[in-house]
Design an enzyme around this catalytic site. Structure first.
Site: not given
Lengths: 160, 160
Positions: A85, A89, A95, A97, A126, A133
């Protein structure tokens, strides 16, 4: 860089931290006014009703990212999947990973639990996330749109 | 017409009927070859792991429709919702308002359980259904697309 990252599942004592991450994500999306979640609601729905789970990513002894997920279900596969959902970060830890590391952790969890899929959704504007992805092997379910009944429309449908 | 319709939640003894409806829906969508669900998988994931629930609509003593749903979760609302994965009414029982009756039943269930939303997704070419949903007060989440990692891509991500 990922070696320093560890994971832990959140417990009831973490509702304050979970709410912090939910608000941080909402602020990032400029949707803070839509957050009505409280620590009490999170305690009830996540840790009593068990309708979701929260994974923290920890670096240098500090929670620097979170993923809130639940199980969905595929009738065709006849088994559950993992639906992510929210993943967030903290901006100052980007940046490195860590986002990908969280997705890999969830993929391992999906395999461990015998789930057939890992899914999430993403805003169409986005583009950096979408490219990320797709490069990971994700398939965009382009032909489908989610419909939502909420608030007064849900009240009306239930009362009809 | 709806007065004659009753509802019941499926139990473990109903896995054969659930699989019948899953296959009927897949045949309707011309996706029968994608169904790998079995009675054993449904028994495990629905009735042991409890990752989904099944509602039957019953008319004249016979199950004429089914809805398979699970709980999703909104971080902004801080509470669960109901996500309707599949709804199917046998073709010979269409046109009597049974589909809407099932949605109303799920809306009542959502309210009873304190859920904030009832959601599902729909194929973008299915204009009659979309118009029906919008007339019911549903909002199309147009700006979002679901991403899926499954099969070999999921194995690869987990093993990376």
């Amino acid at each position: 860089m990922e070696a320093e990252l560890t994971f832990r599942m959140a417990g009831p004592e973490d509702v304050g931290k979970i709410l912090f991450f939910i608000r941080a994500l909402a602020a990032y999306e400029k949707m803070e006014d839509q957050v009505v979640a409280t620590e009490e609601l999170l305690r009830k729905w996540i840790f009593e009703e068990r309708k979701a789970e929260v994974l923290f990513a920890v670096a240098q002894g500090k929670e620097i990212g979170f993923a809130l997920f639940f199980h969905n279900f595929s009738t065709f596969l006849g088994r559950a999947g993992i639906y992510l959902e929210d993943l967030f970060v903290l901006p100052e830890y980007r940046g490195r990973g860590y986002g990908k590391a969280i997705l890999k952790k969830l993929a391992r969890l999906a395999k461990e639990r015998g789930c057939g899929r890992l899914e999430w959704w993403c805003l169409d504007w986005n583009r950096p996330s979408i490219d990320f992805y797709l490069a990971m092997g994700a398939e965009a379910m382009e032909d489908w749109t989610v419909y939502r009944v909420a608030g007064e429309a849900l009240d009306a449908l239930a009362a009809e």
